[in-house]
Design an enzyme around this catalytic site. Sequence first.
Site, short mmCIF file in Angstrom:
data_model
loop_
_atom_site.label_atom_id
_atom_site.label_comp_id
_atom_site.label_asym_id
_atom_site.label_seq_id
_atom_site.Cartn_x
_atom_site.Cartn_y
_atom_site.Cartn_z
N THR A 42 0.83 -1.21 0.00
CA THR A 42 0.00 0.00 0.00
C THR A 42 0.87 1.26 0.00
O THR A 42 0.40 2.31 -0.42
CB THR A 42 -0.90 0.03 1.25
N SER A 131 17.31 -4.59 5.84
CA SER A 131 18.68 -4.29 6.25
C SER A 131 19.20 -3.08 5.48
O SER A 131 20.00 -2.29 6.01
CB SER A 131 19.58 -5.50 6.02
N ASP A 176 9.84 1.30 4.65
CA ASP A 176 10.98 0.69 5.34
C ASP A 176 11.84 1.74 6.04
O ASP A 176 12.21 1.59 7.20
CB ASP A 176 11.85 -0.10 4.35
C1 GLA Z 1 9.06 -3.86 0.15
C2 GLA Z 1 9.25 -2.38 -0.12
C3 GLA Z 1 8.28 -1.54 0.75
C4 GLA Z 1 6.85 -2.04 0.57
C5 GLA Z 1 6.78 -3.56 0.78
C6 GLA Z 1 5.41 -4.12 0.48
O1 GLA Z 1 9.45 -4.15 1.47
O2 GLA Z 1 10.57 -1.99 0.16
O3 GLA Z 1 8.39 -0.18 0.40
O4 GLA Z 1 6.36 -1.68 -0.69
O5 GLA Z 1 7.70 -4.24 -0.03
O6 GLA Z 1 4.46 -3.62 1.37
#
Ligand code: GLA
Length: 387
Positions: A42, A131, A176
Amino acid sequence: MRPESAVDDADKVCALFRRRFSAKPAVVASAPGRVNLIGEHTDYNGGEVLPIAIERRTWVAVGVATRGSSEAISANETESGAWEAHEPHRTGKWWDYVSGVAAELSLRGWELPPLQIAVVSDVPAGAGLSSSAALEVAAATAFGALAGVPLSATEAALVGHRAETEFVGVACGIMDQFASALGSTGMALHLWCDSGRYEHVSMKDAVLIFDTAVPRSLRTAAFNGRRQECDAALAILRGHFPTLQNLAAATPEQVAVAALPAGLDRRARHVAEETRRVGSAVVALRATGTLPGSLLYESHESLRLLYECSSPELDWFVESASASVGVTGARLTGAGWGGCGIALGDATALAEAAPAIAAKYEARFGRRPRTWITHAAAGVRLHENLT
Ligand code: GLA
């Protein structure tokens, strides 16, 4: 996972720095990996997410080189990197996450001196626990402090995100880096990815992280493919609803009205429904301090059937975890196509369930999974009083 004091790791990164550069580092920063509790795929669609920072961190020690180029070493890697301080180039190696942050700061007009950088991390690489975001956010924070221009956690997240998308070239959303920067002990991070607005919500659950140990070779291509499908779905939806801000803002009813081609319809339904599940999860979390398992299972089913990013290993994990005593809910976490699953519940029950699930998994798939138990942990930190 171990408790968060982690003084040892500050000592470790300082010792590594001193061994390599024969000096004391000027600054040390650390930032954690993350798992997402709910709100998958999302973030790059402008929706909501609910990650936590985990009790595993990456430590970055930095000093100024008197001359020459910037240099980075890591206790976790055999190769060390070097680059011209004013002209970092992408190499495809681990230090791109560090030199990419320096490149992003240069683009913002900063004149960083040649840097000496040492890295120590216990965030498993390649498992989908971010990481790379941990390294970027810790590096951005350390560089800011070194330059005398301290970055806020949000700024460090944005710099790290730009390094990842523009320099390293991975088209990820902002979740992240924000989770790594803004995590808080005992709190989940409720983040609105269209505006960057966020709040912390108290959470009692412990989290079992289960790494399926499936190589991530296809993950990036599959991820980029989904992003394109989401863009295509949004373009068609805007033909019907011209003021639609982003795909996550579409209601499930609007998705139905748009009668998208079958594949795009499934992607759009997932995004529309998943972002609403985050809202429900936050309401429940505020009321009870725990996440309703039903929402986690619904999220997993949607990722399996509509977003089609699960794997037999992840499906197996969710089913096994759901049958284990003390597990309240489970789902895949992160991008999918391998990587990690999570199960929520009480820490003791999860610690008892994990070895049995892991042993059965290994017997079934011939891969040895790694498991960790964590609670919501603190985000990025600068460390004073270096040894
Ligand atoms: C990866 C991407 C995030 C997000 C997730 C799915 O971890 O780095 O930004 O899009 O997938 O929710």
